[in-house]
Design an enzyme around this catalytic site. Structure first.
Site: not given
Length: 259
Positions: A9-11, A44, A184, A210
């Site tokens: 994931d990123i954030d 996302g 995802k 998410n």
């Protein structure tokens, strides 16, 4: 278990609250790549939001838009657009209550309310440019995901849409809206199939609501130390905070980097 691929994931996972990748995370990703294990983004965010980060980390593949659009080294391996009838129902309710929407395609995005404070606050928190103003964008393009801007006290207004759509809050004034059943994990499954890998071959890192399906769908699901509390029951392991070598410590737990 010798894992072959890791989804990030990123954030809150690769980047901290300032949307900066900690130096140790950059180093850990490079060390992971040197072992032959492939890092993949699973976010996302839309593809046009993540290119600088992918370039910085030297990552070529991604699952984006909460699973709706997956690309392996330039090749699209999965895409699922939203049903237009469902979008129309969402637009009608949102317009009635003056809740702005942001429509996300694979190449661009647009909003139906220009400069609305809630939209500006939420989108600006991602440190990306604001969307263009085009209320008809959803009628002109395939839409993969929508941002709905409202507070939690207004979520009940959309209850009639829960048979068709999933709503996931990521900001006090914004939720992701996506087709029911999409996550995802769906995009990850498509990429694993493309590569001839199984779920057991994969590791995933996440921190948000998410990421639940993703962490359950892989051989080792790792939650960041700064994760939303509701994510933790879905993880196999909880690593340290994103700013406290969380990625490195998780990769060590997976036996992908030396302690």
């Amino acid at each position: 278990m010798s894992y072959k691929i890791v989804f990030f994931d990123i954030d809150g996972t690769l980047v901290n609250d300032e949307k900066v990748i900690p130096a140790d995370t950059v180093q850990a990703i490079q060390q992971l790549k040197a072992t032959g294990v492939e890092p993949v983004i699973a976010t996302g965010r839309a593809p046009y939001f993540i290119q600088p980060l992918m370039k910085q980390l030297g990552i070529a593949s991604y699952v984006s838009l909460n699973g709706a659009y997956a690309v392996y080294k330039g090749e699209v391996v999965f895409q699922q657009a939203m049903d237009r009838t469902s979008i129309e129902k969402l637009v009608e309710i949102a317009e009635r209550h003056e809740h702005p929407l942001v429509f996300e395609g694979t190449k661009q995005f647009a909003t139906n309310q220009e400069n609305h404070p809630a939209m500006v606050a939420a989108v600006s928190s991602l440190k990306v440019t604001l969307p263009a103003y085009n209320p008809q964008f959803w009628q002109q393009h395939n839409i993969m995901q929508i941002f709905l801007h409202c507070t939690s006290s207004d979520e009940h207004l959309y209850a009639a849409l829960h048979d068709d759509l999933t709503f996931i809050r990521w900001h006090e004034q914004a939720m992701d809206v996506l087709p029911l059943g999409l996550s995802k994990a769906v995009g990850i499954e498509a990429m694993l199939n493309k590569l001839g890998l199984t779920n057991a071959d994969a590791v995933a890192f996440g921190d948000g609501l998410n990421d639940k399906e993703m962490l359950r769908a892989v051989g080792l699901g790792i939650a960041m130390g700064n994760s939303h509390a509701d994510l933790l029951p879905h993880a196999d392991f909880v690593t340290t905070h994103v700013d406290e070598q969380g990625i490195r410590n998780g990769l060590i737990k997976a036996a992908l980097l030396p302690a």
